[in-house]
Design a protein around this motif. Sequence first.
Motif, mmCIF file in Angstrom:
data_model
loop_
_atom_site.group_PDB
_atom_site.id
_atom_site.type_symbol
_atom_site.label_atom_id
_atom_site.label_comp_id
_atom_site.label_asym_id
_atom_site.label_seq_id
_atom_site.Cartn_x
_atom_site.Cartn_y
_atom_site.Cartn_z
ATOM 1 N N TYR A 186 49.365 -16.859 20.938
ATOM 2 C CA TYR A 186 48.101 -16.128 20.874
ATOM 3 C C TYR A 186 48.326 -14.677 21.295
ATOM 4 O O TYR A 186 49.303 -14.354 21.969
ATOM 5 C CB TYR A 186 47.038 -16.792 21.755
ATOM 6 N N ALA A 187 47.422 -13.809 20.838
ATOM 7 C CA ALA A 187 47.455 -12.402 21.242
ATOM 8 C C ALA A 187 46.615 -12.249 22.504
ATOM 9 O O ALA A 187 45.486 -12.750 22.561
ATOM 10 C CB ALA A 187 46.916 -11.519 20.124
ATOM 11 N N GLY A 193 47.421 -6.846 24.508
ATOM 12 C CA GLY A 193 48.256 -6.542 23.360
ATOM 13 C C GLY A 193 49.606 -7.232 23.356
ATOM 14 O O GLY A 193 50.477 -6.879 22.565
ATOM 15 N N VAL A 215 51.989 -10.987 23.371
ATOM 16 C CA VAL A 215 51.952 -12.318 22.796
ATOM 17 C C VAL A 215 52.043 -13.312 23.939
ATOM 18 O O VAL A 215 52.924 -13.197 24.796
ATOM 19 C CB VAL A 215 53.115 -12.536 21.802
ATOM 20 N N VAL A 265 50.358 -13.714 14.488
ATOM 21 C CA VAL A 265 50.638 -13.158 15.818
ATOM 22 C C VAL A 265 52.144 -12.944 15.991
ATOM 23 O O VAL A 265 52.594 -11.876 16.420
ATOM 24 C CB VAL A 265 50.082 -14.082 16.939
ATOM 25 N N THR A 297 53.523 -10.157 13.536
ATOM 26 C CA THR A 297 53.137 -8.819 14.003
ATOM 27 C C THR A 297 54.032 -8.374 15.146
ATOM 28 O O THR A 297 54.515 -7.237 15.170
ATOM 29 C CB THR A 297 51.652 -8.807 14.432
ATOM 30 N N GLU A 298 54.292 -9.266 16.074
ATOM 31 C CA GLU A 298 55.161 -8.930 17.213
ATOM 32 C C GLU A 298 56.591 -8.647 16.745
ATOM 33 O O GLU A 298 57.231 -7.705 17.220
ATOM 34 C CB GLU A 298 55.154 -10.062 18.243
#
Length: 174
Positions: free
Chosen positions: A21-22, A26, A28, A81, A84-85
């Motif tokens: 989850y984010a 900002g 993870v 998530v 994106t990371e």
Amino acid sequence: MESIKDQMDLGIMDIKQAEFYATDGGFVGLKYKGEDYKHVVLRRIMPSKQPFNYISVADIENKEIAILKAVDDLPEGQKNVVLTELDNRYYSPEILDVISVQDKLGYVYMEMRLKNKKGIEYKKNCAIKDVSRNIRMTSDNSIIVFDVDGNRYIGSDLKKLSRQSMRKLDAYLF
């Protein structure tokens, strides 16, 4: 008596027990096997060969929690998530052209035309130290350039670069 499977545990994550989850800050986070890790670090184990498989998941103190076997195995929201990371951690735009190269005081200063993962083209100047280590041929036809800030630039197909770009790069390709 332990089974061979127990003895050979490589720490592969059981995704049925995992929830990425984010966080509001900002980062993870990960809920895994009853623990809630508010900030985890994701690292590609095989960044060039399998960038979306075998992702090391570690806590903030760099202790490995597990290895995510494949990002595609995650539910869509969690997958976004993680992707994106990884995109943020492994900033690696594609090299479209080399505009200029200058050698000064042990550094190579390079201006390039790049394209990011969203398809946006832009120009960027970067400094490269120790070109023999930081401009690497990864196959017969591709390179990775590492700048002093730790950014990576990918030339996935050198045949696509202009003749002028190749002339500017030629002295640095080993």
